[in-house]
Write a protein that holds these residues in place. Sequence first.
Motif, PDB file in Angstrom:
ATOM      1  N   TYR A 137       0.839  -1.184   0.000  1.00  0.00           N
ATOM      2  CA  TYR A 137       0.000   0.000   0.000  1.00  0.00           C
ATOM      3  C   TYR A 137       0.873   1.233   0.000  1.00  0.00           C
ATOM      4  N   SER A 138       0.579   2.128  -0.878  1.00  0.00           N
ATOM      5  CA  SER A 138       1.218   3.429  -0.854  1.00  0.00           C
ATOM      6  C   SER A 138       0.134   4.469  -1.087  1.00  0.00           C
ATOM      7  N   GLU A 139       0.392   5.672  -0.639  1.00  0.00           N
ATOM      8  CA  GLU A 139      -0.575   6.750  -0.761  1.00  0.00           C
ATOM      9  C   GLU A 139      -0.935   6.969  -2.234  1.00  0.00           C
ATOM     10  N   VAL A 140      -2.202   7.203  -2.498  1.00  0.00           N
ATOM     11  CA  VAL A 140      -2.671   7.471  -3.853  1.00  0.00           C
ATOM     12  C   VAL A 140      -2.319   8.921  -4.191  1.00  0.00           C
ATOM     13  N   THR A 141      -1.643   9.115  -5.306  1.00  0.00           N
ATOM     14  CA  THR A 141      -1.227  10.459  -5.701  1.00  0.00           C
ATOM     15  C   THR A 141      -2.397  11.219  -6.326  1.00  0.00           C
ATOM     16  N   SER A 142      -2.229  12.512  -6.447  1.00  0.00           N
ATOM     17  CA  SER A 142      -3.242  13.347  -7.080  1.00  0.00           C
ATOM     18  C   SER A 142      -3.497  12.904  -8.518  1.00  0.00           C
ATOM     19  N   ALA A 143      -2.426  12.597  -9.243  1.00  0.00           N
ATOM     20  CA  ALA A 143      -2.573  12.142 -10.637  1.00  0.00           C
ATOM     21  C   ALA A 143      -3.353  10.828 -10.694  1.00  0.00           C
ATOM     22  N   GLU A 144      -3.076   9.928  -9.755  1.00  0.00           N
ATOM     23  CA  GLU A 144      -3.809   8.650  -9.722  1.00  0.00           C
ATOM     24  C   GLU A 144      -5.282   8.879  -9.396  1.00  0.00           C
ATOM     25  N   ARG A 145      -5.560   9.821  -8.495  1.00  0.00           N
ATOM     26  CA  ARG A 145      -6.954  10.139  -8.177  1.00  0.00           C
ATOM     27  C   ARG A 145      -7.691  10.625  -9.421  1.00  0.00           C
ATOM     28  N   LYS A 146      -7.030  11.512 -10.166  1.00  0.00           N
ATOM     29  CA  LYS A 146      -7.647  12.041 -11.384  1.00  0.00           C
ATOM     30  C   LYS A 146      -7.926  10.921 -12.380  1.00  0.00           C
ATOM     31  N   GLU A 147      -7.008   9.963 -12.479  1.00  0.00           N
ATOM     32  CA  GLU A 147      -7.223   8.808 -13.365  1.00  0.00           C
ATOM     33  C   GLU A 147      -8.403   7.970 -12.885  1.00  0.00           C
ATOM     34  N   LEU A 148      -8.519   7.789 -11.565  1.00  0.00           N
ATOM     35  CA  LEU A 148      -9.653   7.033 -11.016  1.00  0.00           C
ATOM     36  C   LEU A 148     -10.980   7.703 -11.370  1.00  0.00           C
ATOM     37  N   PHE A 149     -11.031   9.008 -11.162  1.00  0.00           N
ATOM     38  CA  PHE A 149     -12.264   9.736 -11.464  1.00  0.00           C
ATOM     39  C   PHE A 149     -12.621   9.613 -12.937  1.00  0.00           C
ATOM     40  N   ALA A 150     -11.617   9.755 -13.800  1.00  0.00           N
ATOM     41  CA  ALA A 150     -11.871   9.653 -15.237  1.00  0.00           C
ATOM     42  C   ALA A 150     -12.321   8.246 -15.615  1.00  0.00           C
ATOM     43  N   ALA A 151     -11.715   7.235 -14.994  1.00  0.00           N
ATOM     44  CA  ALA A 151     -12.023   5.846 -15.346  1.00  0.00           C
ATOM     45  C   ALA A 151     -13.440   5.449 -14.970  1.00  0.00           C
ATOM     46  N   PRO A 186     -10.568   4.701   0.865  1.00  0.00           N
ATOM     47  CA  PRO A 186     -11.666   5.172   0.019  1.00  0.00           C
ATOM     48  C   PRO A 186     -12.412   4.039  -0.693  1.00  0.00           C
ATOM     49  N   TYR A 187     -13.685   4.282  -0.935  1.00  0.00           N
ATOM     50  CA  TYR A 187     -14.515   3.387  -1.739  1.00  0.00           C
ATOM     51  C   TYR A 187     -15.643   4.203  -2.353  1.00  0.00           C
ATOM     52  N   VAL A 188     -16.331   3.622  -3.316  1.00  0.00           N
ATOM     53  CA  VAL A 188     -17.422   4.302  -4.024  1.00  0.00           C
ATOM     54  C   VAL A 188     -18.723   3.566  -3.773  1.00  0.00           C
ATOM     55  N   PHE A 245      -9.862  12.635   0.418  1.00  0.00           N
ATOM     56  CA  PHE A 245      -9.516  11.888  -0.801  1.00  0.00           C
ATOM     57  C   PHE A 245      -9.773  12.748  -2.027  1.00  0.00           C
ATOM     58  N   LEU A 246     -10.735  13.636  -1.927  1.00  0.00           N
ATOM     59  CA  LEU A 246     -11.131  14.479  -3.061  1.00  0.00           C
ATOM     60  C   LEU A 246     -10.347  15.785  -3.150  1.00  0.00           C
ATOM     61  N   ARG A 247      -9.524  16.092  -2.163  1.00  0.00           N
ATOM     62  CA  ARG A 247      -8.906  17.417  -2.037  1.00  0.00           C
ATOM     63  C   ARG A 247      -8.088  17.861  -3.239  1.00  0.00           C
ATOM     64  N   ASP A 248      -7.370  16.942  -3.872  1.00  0.00           N
ATOM     65  CA  ASP A 248      -6.462  17.335  -4.959  1.00  0.00           C
ATOM     66  C   ASP A 248      -7.018  17.093  -6.344  1.00  0.00           C
ATOM     67  N   VAL A 249      -8.288  16.745  -6.427  1.00  0.00           N
ATOM     68  CA  VAL A 249      -8.849  16.412  -7.723  1.00  0.00           C
ATOM     69  C   VAL A 249      -9.617  17.583  -8.280  1.00  0.00           C
TER      70      VAL A 249
END
Length: 144
Positions: A64-78, A101-103, A140-144
């Motif tokens: 486990y490593s912290e999810v980066t802002s770029a990874e968060r943006k990819e998750l949202f787009a996906a 986090p979960y959806v 979790f949403l702060r950097d997106v």
Amino acid sequence: TIRDMQKQTHENLKEKAQNMLNIISSSPSSSSSSSSTSSSSVLEGNVNKLLEQADAYCKPSVFYSEVTSAERKELFAAIGLSRDGGWYGTGYWFVCPNGHPYVIGDCGGAMEESKCSECGEIIGGESHRLAEGNRRATEFLRDV
């Protein structure tokens, strides 16, 4: 949980390796000739290397490593979710009591409980009410 299985596997590996080391050191051939002593040393070295690899593999940072802002943006787009949780589609972001986090899809209202895949805590909820300790995923949403 995954972490519990990981710990159990690690403990099993350590126990088996220690048993192998005990067998190597107590075998009668290990004290009889220099070639068998050399073989025992090689075996012992290999077992110790395996133990070191198991220790390195089982460190939490490997899994486990912290999810980066770029990874968060990819998750949202996906999955098509916007920053405020809603979408041009459906669903909202939440975190379990330990912050994983979960959806929840569709309207984003909790209608069933499950277990967090990271820590095993209860996630979701019933009748549009989140289970205790669950909340919207604001950080979790702060950097997106």
